[in-house]
Design a protein around this motif. Sequence first.
Motif, PDB file in Angstrom:
ATOM      1  N   LEU A  91       0.227  -2.526  -6.292  1.00 35.99           N
ATOM      2  CA  LEU A  91       0.855  -3.745  -5.768  1.00 35.99           C
ATOM      3  C   LEU A  91       1.969  -4.209  -6.686  1.00 35.99           C
ATOM      4  CD1 LEU A  91       0.943  -6.253  -3.869  1.00 35.99           C
ATOM      5  CD2 LEU A  91      -0.790  -7.282  -5.361  1.00 35.99           C
ATOM      6  N   GLU A  92       1.683  -4.266  -7.971  1.00 36.98           N
ATOM      7  CA  GLU A  92       2.682  -4.757  -8.934  1.00 36.98           C
ATOM      8  C   GLU A  92       3.897  -3.839  -9.003  1.00 36.98           C
ATOM      9  OE1 GLU A  92       0.411  -5.120 -12.477  1.00 36.98           O
ATOM     10  OE2 GLU A  92      -0.637  -6.949 -11.823  1.00 36.98           O
ATOM     11  N   ALA A  93       3.667  -2.529  -8.964  1.00 35.33           N
ATOM     12  CA  ALA A  93       4.775  -1.575  -9.014  1.00 35.33           C
ATOM     13  C   ALA A  93       5.661  -1.692  -7.782  1.00 35.33           C
ATOM     14  CB  ALA A  93       4.233  -0.152  -9.143  1.00 35.33           C
ATOM     15  N   ALA A  94       5.023  -1.849  -6.611  1.00 32.61           N
ATOM     16  CA  ALA A  94       5.783  -1.936  -5.364  1.00 32.61           C
ATOM     17  C   ALA A  94       6.544  -3.256  -5.268  1.00 32.61           C
ATOM     18  CB  ALA A  94       4.843  -1.781  -4.173  1.00 32.61           C
ATOM     19  N   LEU A  95       5.958  -4.331  -5.787  1.00 31.79           N
ATOM     20  CA  LEU A  95       6.637  -5.626  -5.753  1.00 31.79           C
ATOM     21  C   LEU A  95       7.937  -5.586  -6.557  1.00 31.79           C
ATOM     22  CD1 LEU A  95       3.670  -8.157  -6.062  1.00 31.79           C
ATOM     23  CD2 LEU A  95       5.144  -7.789  -4.077  1.00 31.79           C
ATOM     24  N   LYS A  96       7.919  -4.832  -7.655  1.00 28.04           N
ATOM     25  CA  LYS A  96       9.131  -4.709  -8.464  1.00 28.04           C
ATOM     26  C   LYS A  96      10.254  -4.015  -7.692  1.00 28.04           C
ATOM     27  CE  LYS A  96       6.697  -4.617 -12.900  1.00 28.04           C
ATOM     28  NZ  LYS A  96       6.298  -3.783 -14.074  1.00 28.04           N
ATOM     29  N   LYS A  97       9.856  -3.142  -6.747  1.00 20.25           N
ATOM     30  CA  LYS A  97      10.846  -2.436  -5.928  1.00 20.25           C
ATOM     31  C   LYS A  97      11.307  -3.280  -4.744  1.00 20.25           C
ATOM     32  CE  LYS A  97       8.828   2.095  -7.012  1.00 20.25           C
ATOM     33  NZ  LYS A  97       8.168   3.303  -6.442  1.00 20.25           N
ATOM     34  N   GLY A  98      10.627  -4.401  -4.498  1.00 22.80           N
ATOM     35  CA  GLY A  98      11.020  -5.285  -3.400  1.00 22.80           C
ATOM     36  C   GLY A  98      10.662  -4.758  -2.024  1.00 22.80           C
ATOM     37  N   ASN A  99       9.640  -3.889  -1.936  1.00 21.06           N
ATOM     38  CA  ASN A  99       9.248  -3.346  -0.638  1.00 21.06           C
ATOM     39  C   ASN A  99       8.640  -4.444   0.231  1.00 21.06           C
ATOM     40  OD1 ASN A  99       6.856  -2.081   1.093  1.00 21.06           O
ATOM     41  ND2 ASN A  99       8.483  -0.544   0.905  1.00 21.06           N
ATOM     42  N   ILE A 100       9.189  -4.622   1.446  1.00 24.24           N
ATOM     43  CA  ILE A 100       8.769  -5.740   2.293  1.00 24.24           C
ATOM     44  C   ILE A 100       7.326  -5.579   2.760  1.00 24.24           C
ATOM     45  CG2 ILE A 100       9.600  -4.730   4.466  1.00 24.24           C
ATOM     46  CD1 ILE A 100       9.861  -8.431   3.442  1.00 24.24           C
ATOM     47  N   GLY A 101       6.891  -4.335   3.018  1.00 25.31           N
ATOM     48  CA  GLY A 101       5.517  -4.113   3.448  1.00 25.31           C
ATOM     49  C   GLY A 101       4.517  -4.553   2.397  1.00 25.31           C
ATOM     50  N   ILE A 102       4.795  -4.219   1.154  1.00 24.59           N
ATOM     51  CA  ILE A 102       3.906  -4.621   0.069  1.00 24.59           C
ATOM     52  C   ILE A 102       4.019  -6.119  -0.202  1.00 24.59           C
ATOM     53  CG2 ILE A 102       3.446  -4.329  -2.393  1.00 24.59           C
ATOM     54  CD1 ILE A 102       2.426  -2.036  -0.713  1.00 24.59           C
ATOM     55  N   MET A 103       5.198  -6.676  -0.014  1.00 26.56           N
ATOM     56  CA  MET A 103       5.351  -8.125  -0.163  1.00 26.56           C
ATOM     57  C   MET A 103       4.459  -8.871   0.818  1.00 26.56           C
ATOM     58  SD  MET A 103       9.477  -8.391  -0.753  1.00 26.56           S
ATOM     59  CE  MET A 103       9.545 -10.184  -0.688  1.00 26.56           C
ATOM     60  N   VAL A 104       4.293  -8.312   2.016  1.00 26.45           N
ATOM     61  CA  VAL A 104       3.393  -8.911   3.002  1.00 26.45           C
ATOM     62  C   VAL A 104       1.957  -8.853   2.508  1.00 26.45           C
ATOM     63  CG1 VAL A 104       2.454  -8.676   5.327  1.00 26.45           C
ATOM     64  CG2 VAL A 104       4.896  -8.413   4.947  1.00 26.45           C
ATOM     65  N   TYR A 105       1.553  -7.722   1.925  1.00 26.00           N
ATOM     66  CA  TYR A 105       0.199  -7.610   1.371  1.00 26.00           C
ATOM     67  C   TYR A 105      -0.028  -8.666   0.293  1.00 26.00           C
ATOM     68  CZ  TYR A 105      -0.784  -3.098   3.640  1.00 26.00           C
ATOM     69  OH  TYR A 105      -1.041  -2.095   4.541  1.00 26.00           O
ATOM     70  N   SER A 106       0.990  -8.868  -0.527  1.00 30.85           N
ATOM     71  CA  SER A 106       0.899  -9.890  -1.567  1.00 30.85           C
ATOM     72  C   SER A 106       0.740 -11.273  -0.947  1.00 30.85           C
ATOM     73  CB  SER A 106       2.142  -9.836  -2.454  1.00 30.85           C
ATOM     74  OG  SER A 106       2.097 -10.853  -3.434  1.00 30.85           O
ATOM     75  N   ALA A 107       1.501 -11.536   0.117  1.00 33.56           N
ATOM     76  CA  ALA A 107       1.429 -12.836   0.791  1.00 33.56           C
ATOM     77  C   ALA A 107       0.056 -13.049   1.427  1.00 33.56           C
ATOM     78  CB  ALA A 107       2.526 -12.934   1.854  1.00 33.56           C
ATOM     79  N   MET A 108      -0.501 -12.005   2.010  1.00 32.40           N
ATOM     80  CA  MET A 108      -1.834 -12.106   2.608  1.00 32.40           C
ATOM     81  C   MET A 108      -2.873 -12.456   1.551  1.00 32.40           C
ATOM     82  SD  MET A 108      -1.610  -8.814   5.180  1.00 32.40           S
ATOM     83  CE  MET A 108      -3.362  -8.768   5.587  1.00 32.40           C
ATOM     84  N   THR A 109      -2.754 -11.832   0.385  1.00 36.07           N
ATOM     85  CA  THR A 109      -3.687 -12.102  -0.706  1.00 36.07           C
ATOM     86  C   THR A 109      -3.545 -13.533  -1.205  1.00 36.07           C
ATOM     87  OG1 THR A 109      -3.490  -9.777  -1.356  1.00 36.07           O
ATOM     88  CG2 THR A 109      -4.521 -11.268  -2.926  1.00 36.07           C
ATOM     89  N   GLU A 110      -2.307 -13.975  -1.364  1.00 33.83           N
ATOM     90  CA  GLU A 110      -2.063 -15.345  -1.833  1.00 33.83           C
ATOM     91  C   GLU A 110      -2.607 -16.381  -0.859  1.00 33.83           C
ATOM     92  OE1 GLU A 110       1.844 -16.380  -3.267  1.00 33.83           O
ATOM     93  OE2 GLU A 110       2.250 -14.305  -3.820  1.00 33.83           O
ATOM     94  N   THR A 111      -2.418 -16.142   0.442  1.00 34.66           N
ATOM     95  CA  THR A 111      -2.899 -17.118   1.422  1.00 34.66           C
ATOM     96  C   THR A 111      -4.423 -17.119   1.505  1.00 34.66           C
ATOM     97  OG1 THR A 111      -2.517 -15.504   3.201  1.00 34.66           O
ATOM     98  CG2 THR A 111      -0.793 -17.141   2.801  1.00 34.66           C
ATOM     99  N   ALA A 112      -5.059 -15.975   1.272  1.00 32.30           N
ATOM    100  CA  ALA A 112      -6.520 -15.938   1.230  1.00 32.30           C
ATOM    101  C   ALA A 112      -7.029 -16.814   0.082  1.00 32.30           C
ATOM    102  CB  ALA A 112      -7.010 -14.504   1.059  1.00 32.30           C
ATOM    103  N   MET A 113      -6.356 -16.737  -1.046  1.00 34.39           N
ATOM    104  CA  MET A 113      -6.729 -17.569  -2.189  1.00 34.39           C
ATOM    105  C   MET A 113      -6.564 -19.054  -1.867  1.00 34.39           C
ATOM    106  SD  MET A 113      -7.640 -15.520  -4.731  1.00 34.39           S
ATOM    107  CE  MET A 113      -7.378 -16.455  -6.237  1.00 34.39           C
ATOM    108  N   GLU A 114      -5.454 -19.392  -1.212  1.00 34.52           N
ATOM    109  CA  GLU A 114      -5.188 -20.794  -0.890  1.00 34.52           C
ATOM    110  C   GLU A 114      -6.191 -21.318   0.143  1.00 34.52           C
ATOM    111  OE1 GLU A 114      -3.639 -24.528  -1.127  1.00 34.52           O
ATOM    112  OE2 GLU A 114      -3.296 -22.795  -2.448  1.00 34.52           O
TER     113      GLU A 114
END
Length: 381
Positions: A91-114
């Motif tokens: 996840l961290e490696a892909a986020l550095k590349k700015g991949n939109i698909g992985i950014m969505v995974y990150s957003a899903m994780t963040e919203t689950a936490m919230e």
Amino acid sequence: MKVLGIDPGTKSFDLCGLENGEVYFEEILDTSEVAKKPELLIEATEKAMPLDLIAGPSGYGVELTYLRDLNIQTLKDWYLTYILLLKEEDLEAALKKGNIGIMVYSAMTETAMEMKRRDWPVCYIPGVIELPTVPAHRKINKLDMGTVDKMCIGVLGVYDQAKKLNIPYSEVSFILVEMGFGYNAVLGISEGKIVDGIGGTTGGIGFLTAGGMDAELMQLVGNWEKVDIFTGGGISVSGKLSPEELIECSDADKRCEVAWGATIEGIVKGVASMMTTVPHPKEILISGRLTRVEKVKDELLKRLAKFAPVRRIGWLQGARRVKESAQGYAIVADGLAGGKFVELIEWMGIKNAKGTALDHIYHPKGKSIRQKLEEKISFRP
């Protein structure tokens, strides 16, 4: 009773709310915007409040799991591992590349936490592979037999055919063809239950994904990352940035012609193979963003008619905007909460789903990865 289904699609996040089994709320968010601003999903969900139950974005699926039972200290690792099948370092490696698909995974994780912080009534639901109605021998070395959104469309299809043909759930039988922006899938439904599935990463190519790949190619490449799942399909073959553009150019551009041919033939092969487990379907139901493109719809009607009558899946009464998967998510939420669709959800065995998508790996290297993941974070708290 008010419930909400949230479908995290490749192109859009669709939210569908039901009140006493009737659609009362619809919201569509652009996935690229949610990836940049996860709070948009929280704000959209708040508009539907108060809610008795939310079927939250469930990725590859798990047995019925309530957010209230998960520990917030380990929730991020749990969600990444079991809902998204994603390692944190990837996840961290892909986020550095700015991949939109992985950014969505990150957003899903963040919203689950919230959602956990806000103590919202959220549950996570199964995909096809966790269902008890799918025999174990069909699950060997599979992770994706149809993600949760595809399972939910199957639920919508069972309700739709039973209502349209005026038959009990036990007599429902169809093959579902789902063509989304990123992935395609084919599901088999017999006696009103999902019994088989060809997921987006195991069948023919989709617009984004390469689908099922030759194991020899995997060996040659050696190092695969999660972002590679979002590539290799029609977009890579044709060089076009939208499926509509690919389809429009399929008669004039050789690369588009090849991508179009592979996409449609992959669907036909998927349906043909599904006839092994559902030999006498009453119908072929088509669903998804791409099936609303006229050329795609016409080609499916022509190519699939030899198997069974073909039609577009019916929507819930009152649904105007949100896609089929969100409607299915909402049906599942309603049934789990004891609402109008409780009989349907019980019939389809969704409450009795077990485990995670990692449970049926037998390849030695796959088993070792599974063990490492489970040692890091246990599925059951």
